[in-house]
Design a protein around this motif. Structure first.
Motif, short mmCIF file in Angstrom:
data_model
loop_
_atom_site.label_atom_id
_atom_site.label_comp_id
_atom_site.label_asym_id
_atom_site.label_seq_id
_atom_site.Cartn_x
_atom_site.Cartn_y
_atom_site.Cartn_z
N GLU A 67 39.68 41.19 37.96
CA GLU A 67 40.57 40.16 37.46
C GLU A 67 40.00 38.77 37.70
OE1 GLU A 67 45.20 38.64 37.75
OE2 GLU A 67 44.69 40.61 38.54
N TRP A 68 39.43 38.53 38.87
CA TRP A 68 38.89 37.20 39.16
C TRP A 68 37.70 36.86 38.26
CZ3 TRP A 68 40.21 32.73 40.80
CH2 TRP A 68 39.24 31.78 41.08
N LEU A 69 36.81 37.80 38.07
CA LEU A 69 35.62 37.51 37.28
C LEU A 69 35.91 37.35 35.79
CD1 LEU A 69 32.88 39.73 38.97
CD2 LEU A 69 33.30 37.27 39.26
N THR A 70 37.08 37.80 35.35
CA THR A 70 37.46 37.65 33.95
C THR A 70 38.71 36.76 33.80
OG1 THR A 70 38.80 39.68 34.03
CG2 THR A 70 36.52 39.90 33.33
N TYR A 71 39.11 36.11 34.88
CA TYR A 71 40.36 35.34 34.95
C TYR A 71 40.38 34.20 33.95
CZ TYR A 71 44.40 33.49 37.62
OH TYR A 71 45.63 33.07 38.04
N GLN A 72 41.46 34.10 33.21
CA GLN A 72 41.66 33.01 32.26
C GLN A 72 43.08 32.48 32.42
OE1 GLN A 72 39.26 31.80 29.94
NE2 GLN A 72 37.94 33.07 31.22
N LYS A 73 43.19 31.30 32.97
CA LYS A 73 44.48 30.65 33.16
C LYS A 73 44.27 29.17 32.88
CE LYS A 73 48.35 30.79 36.33
NZ LYS A 73 48.82 31.12 37.64
N GLU A 74 45.34 28.43 32.75
CA GLU A 74 45.25 27.02 32.39
C GLU A 74 44.22 26.26 33.22
OE1 GLU A 74 49.10 25.19 32.59
OE2 GLU A 74 49.98 26.69 31.27
N SER A 87 39.57 47.15 30.14
CA SER A 87 39.38 48.42 30.83
C SER A 87 38.29 48.31 31.90
CB SER A 87 39.01 49.52 29.84
OG SER A 87 37.68 49.34 29.39
N PRO A 88 38.40 49.12 32.95
CA PRO A 88 37.34 49.15 33.97
C PRO A 88 35.98 49.53 33.38
CG PRO A 88 39.30 50.23 34.80
CD PRO A 88 39.54 49.94 33.34
N THR A 89 35.97 50.42 32.40
CA THR A 89 34.72 50.84 31.77
C THR A 89 34.03 49.66 31.09
OG1 THR A 89 35.62 53.05 31.43
CG2 THR A 89 33.69 52.45 30.12
N ALA A 90 34.79 48.89 30.35
CA ALA A 90 34.22 47.72 29.66
C ALA A 90 33.71 46.70 30.67
CB ALA A 90 35.26 47.08 28.75
N PHE A 91 34.41 46.55 31.78
CA PHE A 91 33.99 45.63 32.83
C PHE A 91 32.66 46.08 33.43
CE2 PHE A 91 34.17 44.30 37.37
CZ PHE A 91 34.10 42.93 37.17
N ILE A 92 32.55 47.35 33.79
CA ILE A 92 31.31 47.89 34.36
C ILE A 92 30.16 47.76 33.35
CG2 ILE A 92 30.16 50.01 35.11
CD1 ILE A 92 31.86 48.94 37.31
#
Length: 125
Positions: A67-74, A87-92
């Protein structure tokens, strides 16, 4: 305006305090060893191992890192990793396909995040 370190700390606090009690109990000692696992075995290998465990403290740590490495917030636009989906697979796959410099940057960012996670877990929050 908050620094990246402050944003990391706030994110880690939110994740640790939101954890289920049964996971928290095992998470504190696990989080203490997570950085050495990354440094000894490799970033991608540690993520794959946590994912293979599939539950408890292992998945909690995997989810926090993902979540942190893909985190998108204001106020936080992390783009360390850009998987095709959540998905975890896409992340890996995204981690595995990164150029070396980006991979090392994501690893460094993960280690910085885990330091906050460890502190909050040890504090019993």
């Amino acid at each position: 305006m908050r620094t990246l370190g402050q944003k990391r700390a706030a994110f880690a606090l939110e994740k640790v305090t939101g954890m289920a009690a049964e996971t928290k109990e095992r998470f504190e000692p696990f989080s203490a060893g997570a950085p050495s696992m990354i440094l000894q075995n490799g970033f991608g290998q540690a993520l794959a191992f946590w994912l293979s465990k599939g539950k408890g403290e292992h998945m909690a740590m995997f989810n926090i890192v993902q979540e942190w490495l893909t985190y998108q917030k204001e106020d936080v636009k992390n783009d360390f990793v850009q998987p095709n989906d959540d998905s975890p697979t896409a992340f890996i796959k995204a981690i595995s396909g990164m150029p070396q410099q980006e991979y090392l940057t994501a690893q460094k960012e993960t280690l910085a995040l885990i330091e906050w996670v460890k502190r909050y877990a040890k504090a019993g929050l």
